[in-house]
Design an enzyme around this catalytic site. Structure first.
Site, short mmCIF file in Angstrom:
data_model
loop_
_atom_site.label_atom_id
_atom_site.label_comp_id
_atom_site.label_asym_id
_atom_site.label_seq_id
_atom_site.Cartn_x
_atom_site.Cartn_y
_atom_site.Cartn_z
N SER A 192 -10.65 8.13 30.92
CA SER A 192 -10.75 6.73 31.34
C SER A 192 -10.63 5.81 30.13
CB SER A 192 -12.07 6.52 32.11
OG SER A 192 -12.08 5.29 32.77
N ARG A 249 -3.17 6.44 37.65
CA ARG A 249 -1.88 7.08 37.91
C ARG A 249 -0.73 6.10 37.68
NH1 ARG A 249 0.61 11.13 41.11
NH2 ARG A 249 -1.20 12.39 40.60
N TRP A 295 -15.96 13.25 36.91
CA TRP A 295 -16.11 14.24 35.85
C TRP A 295 -15.56 15.62 36.16
CZ3 TRP A 295 -16.67 13.82 30.91
CH2 TRP A 295 -17.22 12.66 30.36
N GLU A 315 -8.58 5.90 40.16
CA GLU A 315 -7.61 6.94 39.83
C GLU A 315 -6.20 6.54 40.23
OE1 GLU A 315 -7.15 10.56 37.76
OE2 GLU A 315 -8.78 9.10 37.97
N HIS A 336 -11.49 9.59 40.28
CA HIS A 336 -11.91 9.25 38.92
C HIS A 336 -13.32 9.77 38.71
CE1 HIS A 336 -10.50 6.77 35.56
NE2 HIS A 336 -11.73 6.27 35.41
N ARG A 374 -18.81 3.73 30.79
CA ARG A 374 -20.28 3.69 30.89
C ARG A 374 -20.93 4.69 29.94
NH1 ARG A 374 -21.66 0.52 35.19
NH2 ARG A 374 -19.95 0.05 36.61
#
Length: 601
Positions: free
Chosen positions: A166, A280, A309, A276, A307, A88
């Site tokens: 990401s 993984r 910041w 996340e 997932h 995004r």
């Protein structure tokens, strides 16, 4: 969360075994050289560039965080660290500066950080076809178009690293593999490092639709296309040998930066948990492939974390020693302290933060850099801070080596509550949120001050002073019209509808030349400005018209100008058989063989 779980379930299935050939980026960039269209300094060591990309056909914003020694070693060149954004990615600013602490963290690091802005859902690749209003050719831009500009104009070397989160983590690995020798270091934080695992193309398509309405088929074609394999980090793993690799992901379980939900082991960040887990699993498969190939990598699997910041900010810091080693720069903070007159100023201005350099020589004095700005000192000017937007404007004006010289006072607010000002030896910097930081100096500053500075008719400056292109003079734009200067005519302000007419005629390049006086009031609310070659007149009834020096002006003057029988002009001078004519409210003037005739109604 349902999508995230659906994405995770198929990952136990086998991975494609056929290794692709490495596709070469588009050669479109060779058709025309990229150019920097605009440069905006955001602080003294953060700058935004708009680069006209030949391959994408539009200006691309790239922000740079300049290295620690940018000011202390003006002849030095520095390695580069690309930092790629997520799915995004916004069009105004990189997430690394908006949502993470890259600005502060890299303030004392000796690399140039390159932050591409935009590229939502792009995977930083060259797309097969335009989609959703974008002609994405990010691989060409990042690896072919941008590096020569950084090396020729921003003192970069060809030593590069690349890290991303990401989508950006996926791209960091694929770009490193697809462009042999381009980077010495590549890092993926929560990247998706297999793109062809069962269900992954469909998951990527869904995510791209959700993040901007993009179609993955426009990017790499159908999942059966070789383009998918040729951008899959897993399939390209053997191409990464010899690059310093760093890989990380959380587990999806609630961590330090997550808020627990009412369900044990589940955070309120449901989508971030599922994504996340997906990261993984794909990372583990990718690492297994690297180990099978004998390709070394530093791997950091965190026991928790979603997932989001805060975890990517942590990984940026955690991976830095490895990045610094690969790029050949010192990983730690330079030993420094502030003393003397500079130290006293620092003690009174906590916003400066820690020093990042020692004192160094500048034109006319010495300076020292801090995380929040700089301090300049000379015996004659004293010690003064320069930071923030004013610091950006000062850097753009070449600092103490430029026209302003050293600061002679600190930044201070202006009475209108809108702007700030800082004085320098040879001028001043004015700033507002709307106009940015602008230098005003010399004769223009003197006349602007005579008229009341920002409280006068011109308002604030909105651009730097520039030389007029074909005549010996200068012009500076202000909110309510520019000031023009020439040695012969002095400084004068032109604004309003008269400025519009002046612009229509070609400014000082027209027969009008430079203004001679300020705008003057006339009868019936009219106005005029005198120029070298004639005058511009305006009234609410007649509009704006030019009267050229010569026979027409002489005849009109003898008739009493606008106060006489002809009134205001209602046209410009125009040709007639054997002469010229100009119309007025109550008549007209003709000139034949150099002789004017007045015709009144």
């Amino acid at each position: 969360m349902l999508l995230s779980i659906a994405m995770v379930l198929p990952l136990a299935a086998g991975l494609p075994a056929e290794a692709p050939s490495v596709a070469q980026p588009s050669a479109a960039a060779a058709l025309a050289p990229p150019i920097v269209q605009n440069v905006v300094w955001l602080t003294d060591r953060r700058v935004a560039l708009w680069v006209a990309s030949p391959s994408m056909g539009v200006p691309i914003q790239v922000q740079l965080l300049l290295p620690r020694d940018w000011n202390t070693r003006p002849d030095a060149r520095f390695p580069v660290l690309y930092m790629l954004d997520g799915l995004r990615a916004a069009n105004d600013e990189s997430g690394w500066t908006k949502d993470a602490g890259a600005v502060d963290f890299f303030a004392d690091k000796n690399v140039t950080v390159v932050l591409p802005v935009g590229g939502q859902s792009s995977f930083y690749s060259d797309w097969l076809e335009p989609n959703n209003g974008h002609n994405y050719k990010w691989e060409t831009f990042l690896t072919k178009e941008l590096p020569p500009l950084l090396e020729s104009q921003w003192r970069a070397t060809d030593v590069r690293g690349m890290e991303g989160l990401s989508m950006g983590g996926t791209a960091a690995m694929s770009l490193a593999a697809r462009n042999p020798g381009f980077v010495k270091y590549a890092a993926s934080y929560s990247g998706f490092l297999t793109t062809l695992t069962l269900g992954m193309p469909q998951a990527i398509q869904f995510a791209m639709r959700d993040a901007g309405g993009f179609d993955s088929a426009a990017m790499w074609g159908p999942p059966t296309s070789r383009e998918w394999a040729e951008h899959d980090p897993y399939e390209l793993a053997d191409k990464l040998n010899g690059i310093s690799l760093y890989l990380s992901s959380g587990s999806g379980a609630p961590g330090l930066y997550d808020q627990a939900s009412g369900i044990p082991g589940v955070s309120t960040n449901y989508a971030g948990m599922g994504l996340e887990i997906l990261s993984r699993l794909t990372s583990q498969n990718f690492v297994t492939k690297l180990r099978d190939l004998g390709v070394p990598a530093q791997v950091n699997y965190r026991q928790s974390g979603t997932h989001s910041w805060p975890y990517w900010d942590f990984e940026m810091r955690q991976s830095w020693p490895q990045a610094a080693g690969a790029l050949g720069v010192d990983p730690g903070k330079l030993a420094c302290e502030a003393g003397g007159a500079i130290g006293a100023v620092v003690a009174a201005n906590g916003w400066l933060g820690e020093c990042v350099t020692g004192e160094y020589q500048v034109s006319g004095g010495v300076a020292q850099d801090f995380k929040g700005g700089r301090v300049f000192f000379s015996p004659s000017s004293g010690a003064h801070t320069v930071g923030g937007a004013i610091g950006a404007g000062y850097q753009a004006a070449m600092g103490s080596a430029g026209p302003l010289g050293l600061p002679v006072g600190g930044e201070r607010p202006l009475p209108d509550g809108r702007g700030t000002l800082q004085d320098f030896q040879n001028g001043a910097l004015y700033w507002t949120p709307q106009t940015g930081a602008q230098v005003v100096r010399g004769a223009i500053l003197q006349e602007w001050g005579r008229q009341g500075y920002e409280r006068g008719p011109a308002g604030y400056p909105i651009a730097p002073e520039v030389k007029t292109p074909t005549k010996d003079g200068a012009v500076q734009a202000f909110e309510n019209g520019p000031f023009y200067y020439s040695e012969k005519t002095g400084v004068h302000h032109v604004h309003g509808l008269i400025l519009g007419k002046y612009a229509q005629m070609g400014y000082e390049n027209s027969w009008l030349g430079f203004p001679l006086v300020e705008e003057q009031p006339l009868k019936d609310l009219g106005r005029f400005i005198g120029f070298e070659g004639g005058n511009l007149y305006w009234s609410p009834v007649s509009g704006v018209w030019a009267v050229q020096n010569g026979p027409v002006m002489d005849a009109w003057r003898e008739a009493g100008y606008e106060n006489g029988k002809l009134g205001y002009p209602i046209s410009d001078q125009f040709p007639i058989p054997d002469g010229v004519q100009q119309n007025f409210q109550a008549g007209f003037i003709t000139v034949r063989d150099g002789k004017p005739e007045v015709h009144s109604i």
